[in-house]
Design an enzyme around this catalytic site. Sequence first.
Site, PDB file in Angstrom:
ATOM      1  CB  CYS A 161      -0.752   2.487   3.970  1.00  0.00           C
ATOM      2  SG  CYS A 161      -2.284   1.857   3.286  1.00  0.00           S
ATOM      3  CG  ASP A 162       3.078   1.147   4.388  1.00  0.00           C
ATOM      4  OD1 ASP A 162       2.542   1.792   5.436  1.00  0.00           O
ATOM      5  OD2 ASP A 162       3.151  -0.080   3.981  1.00  0.00           O
ATOM      6  CB  CYS A 187      -0.841   0.009   1.224  1.00  0.00           C
ATOM      7  SG  CYS A 187      -1.925   1.270   1.508  1.00  0.00           S
TER       8      CYS A 187
END
Length: 310
Positions: A138-139, A135
């Site tokens: 997200c990261d 992701c």
Amino acid sequence: MTEIHDVVIVGSGPAGWTAAIYTARAGLKPVVLAGAVKSGGALMQTTEVENFPGWPEGIMGPDLMQKFEEQALRFGADMRYEDATSMKLDGEVKEIITDEETYYAKTVILALGSEYKKLGLDGEDELSGKGVSYCATCDGFFFKGHDIAIIGGGDSAVTEAQFLSRFATTVHVIHRRDELRASQIMADRLLANEKVTMHWNSVVESINGEGRLQSLTLRDTVTGDTSELPVTGMFVAIGHEPRTAFISDQIELDDKGFITVAEPSTATSLPGVFACGDVVDSHYQQAITAAGMGCKAALDAEAYLAMLEG
Ligand code: NDP
């Protein structure tokens, strides 16, 4: 007395929320099992969505899902932040079991979506969260100033590579063929990005690192040569698999595990059970097609309920 709901919708991506909007507006008071940890489906992990009609300037995936949810709530959808852990879908009254409760329903709309496909290599699970990610949204931020790799050549890989180039020093795109599967406009943008290095005809042979990702061993699929690529991040974007393992013994699936429906309807092999979105569609997998299918599932559920009432 046990309450028997008209409709329980399992899943809260574009398909689930659209089914919720339609069934709520029809006065069916749908219960939506939106997920215990996160609701909103795959678009919650997407950056800018440029191709959803009605948003000419584009909209961030999570913001779009927020709008869907608000619209469903406005018409009285009963939202529960729970995961369906098992279901009994045959029989006139269906049971949907979560960690909190057992729900009973005359109809169920399955909008279960799909999850990330993994490469299946040693070290992939061990280093997940320690350099290996699925992701970018997200990261990505954690890789500011790093050299990273993206695996895949579809729209997801290309979108994520573009996004990650905001943070990373170099984004290595590892693709097993010599041309991208992604749509032309997105592919052109990626190939013009100076921070991106393409590795054509390349696959990851091993994931290397003790406690954290340190490098990937790549194999050239044409020459068979191997080389080591030092990277601290690897984002896997090689497609998705439907979330159907937990109901595979009850409902008809195709050979890839997607729920089979009697097209053009969303009727599954079980009466009163309808399915929509990425859990059905292995081909288009677009927010707009999922939303369209969610609408169909709602109308199919309404018609089924009307038939039950005679
Ligand atoms: P896709 O299935 O479209 O692409 C997967 C990519 O990963 C392909 O390039 C494929 O290679 C490669 N791949 C698959 N398995 C492996 C493997 N084991 N090892 C190495 N490479 C592998 O998945 P996406 O998630 O990219 O997209 C899914 C759907 O969602 C598509 O319909 C896409 O258009 C849509 N989407 C649309 C977006 C948008 O319009 N903004 C954004 C993101 C997704 P190969 O090409 O050789 O098959």
